[in-house]
Enzyme design. Structure first.
Site, short mmCIF file in Angstrom:
data_model
loop_
_atom_site.label_atom_id
_atom_site.label_comp_id
_atom_site.label_asym_id
_atom_site.label_seq_id
_atom_site.Cartn_x
_atom_site.Cartn_y
_atom_site.Cartn_z
N ALA A 148 0.82 -1.22 0.00
CA ALA A 148 0.00 0.00 0.00
C ALA A 148 0.85 1.26 0.00
O ALA A 148 0.35 2.37 -0.15
CB ALA A 148 -0.94 0.00 1.21
N GLY A 189 5.38 0.19 -3.04
CA GLY A 189 4.57 -1.02 -3.21
C GLY A 189 3.48 -0.87 -4.26
O GLY A 189 3.27 -1.78 -5.08
N ARG A 201 12.23 7.88 3.89
CA ARG A 201 13.12 8.96 4.34
C ARG A 201 12.44 10.31 4.24
O ARG A 201 11.67 10.57 3.33
CB ARG A 201 14.36 9.00 3.44
CG ARG A 201 15.40 7.99 3.77
CD ARG A 201 16.47 7.93 2.69
NE ARG A 201 17.30 9.11 2.68
CZ ARG A 201 18.19 9.38 1.73
NH1 ARG A 201 18.33 8.57 0.71
NH2 ARG A 201 18.94 10.45 1.80
N ASN A 222 14.80 -0.04 3.23
CA ASN A 222 16.09 0.52 3.66
C ASN A 222 16.21 0.51 5.19
O ASN A 222 15.21 0.48 5.88
CB ASN A 222 16.20 1.96 3.14
CG ASN A 222 16.76 1.98 1.73
OD1 ASN A 222 17.67 1.24 1.42
ND2 ASN A 222 16.21 2.83 0.88
N HIS A 224 24.19 -0.34 -0.74
CA HIS A 224 23.08 0.45 -1.26
C HIS A 224 22.85 1.72 -0.44
O HIS A 224 21.73 2.14 -0.23
CB HIS A 224 21.81 -0.42 -1.30
CG HIS A 224 20.61 0.25 -1.90
ND1 HIS A 224 20.61 0.78 -3.17
CD2 HIS A 224 19.36 0.47 -1.41
CE1 HIS A 224 19.41 1.30 -3.43
NE2 HIS A 224 18.65 1.12 -2.37
#
Length: 312
Positions: free
Chosen positions: A9, A13, A81, A119, A177
């Site tokens: 959601a 995604g 973030r 992340n 990453h």
């Protein structure tokens, strides 16, 4: 072939689910899971798109119904973030989310290939590995940190700089990453040469591209659409390889032979069981060799943080 998206959601995604609904091979199944109550509705919305991909959505605390029979699980759940945060600031919230979801995967579809998007990937992949190990189902050929966004950004920026078609450029990106651990191997791009200044500037831009998006969105989010595209590219490559297509190569962050760090992003030949071969990173330029040596401390600390989170 059944693909499950956990965190379906969210911004990544939903973009990922849309791309998979339109691009998965006919006859595939797509299941969407998120804690948010909107998720079954996202699936209904996508179900109106006329492709031969069956889709179902599930919400609540329990991801089990979404995971039953899954061949590929892509995990994008977590918080995004905000300006002023780096990927490691996300750790406190996202570590627990990844741990919980991977525990559910280990019970319900332990043989699935898992792609971690949440992340900080350098750390969340280590968390996933330790959870799977504790459950006795860890297969290092089936756990991936999805770093494809670094590759597509590199391809875009190099093509812009050199006046190439973006589809013609493929830049291998190794390491991790986040920040300095992202290392594009610009010396290995065929038919393109760079000045030292261009290499330094491009490398920095690729490493900081996530921050560029966070700042441009002015507090309204992070890179969701490009990340959705990157995750779809990786997920679709994995599906093609699992179905027997030969010669599918993608870079991703996996457990290898430990030459540089326990987990390391490198080019991988994908096959019917996940990673078929970890390909060599080839010959590095002096700049790249320096950058590689300079990142390893950071990368190893990121990994240790994840291991300790599960084993404390």
């Amino acid at each position: 072939m059944k693909v499950a998206v956990l965190g379906a959601a969210g911004g990544i995604g939903q973009a990922l689910a849309l791309l998979l609904k339109t691009q998965l091979p006919s006859g595939s199944e797509l299941s969407l899971y998120d804690i948010a109550p909107v998720t079954p509705g996202v699936a209904v919305d996508l179900s109106h798109i006329p492709t031969a991909v069956k889709i179902k959505g599930f919400s609540g605390e329990d991801a089990t119904p979404a995971l039953e029979g899954a061949d590929v699980v892509l995990i994008s759940a977590g918080v995004a973030r905000k300006p002023g945060m780096d990927r490691s600031d996300l750790f406190n919230v996202n570590a627990g989310i990844v741990k919980n979801l991977v525990q559910q995967v280990s019970k319900t579809c332990p043989k699935a290939c898992i792609g971690i998007i949440t992340n900080p990937v350098n750390t969340t992949v280590a968390i996933a590995a330790e959870v799977l190990k504790k459950a006795g189902v860890y297969d290092k050929n089936k756990l991936f940190g999805v770093t494809t966004l670094d590759i597509i950004r590199s391809n875009t920026f190099v093509a812009e700089l050199k006046g190439k078609q973006p589809g013609e450029v493929e830049v291998p990106v190794i390491g991790g990453h986040s920040g300095v651990t992202i290392l594009p191997l610009l010396s290995q791009v065929p038919g393109v040469s760079f000045t030292e200044q261009e290499v330094a500037d491009l490398t920095k831009r690729i490493q900081n591209a996530g921050t560029e998006v966070v700042e441009a969105k002015a507090g309204g989010g992070s890179a969701t659409l490009s990340m959705g595209q990157a995750a779809a590219r990786f997920g679709l490559s994995l599906v093609r390889a699992l179905q027997g297509e030969q010669g599918v190569v993608e870079c991703a962050y996996v457990e290898g032979d430990g030459q540089y760090a326990r987990f390391f992003s490198q080019p991988l030949l994908l096959g019917k069981n996940g990673v078929e071969e970890r390909k060599s990173i080839g010959t590095l330029s002096a700049f790249e060799q320096n950058a590689l040596e300079g990142m390893l401390d950071t990368l190893k600390k990121d990994i240790a943080l994840g291991e300790e989170f599960v084993n404390k």
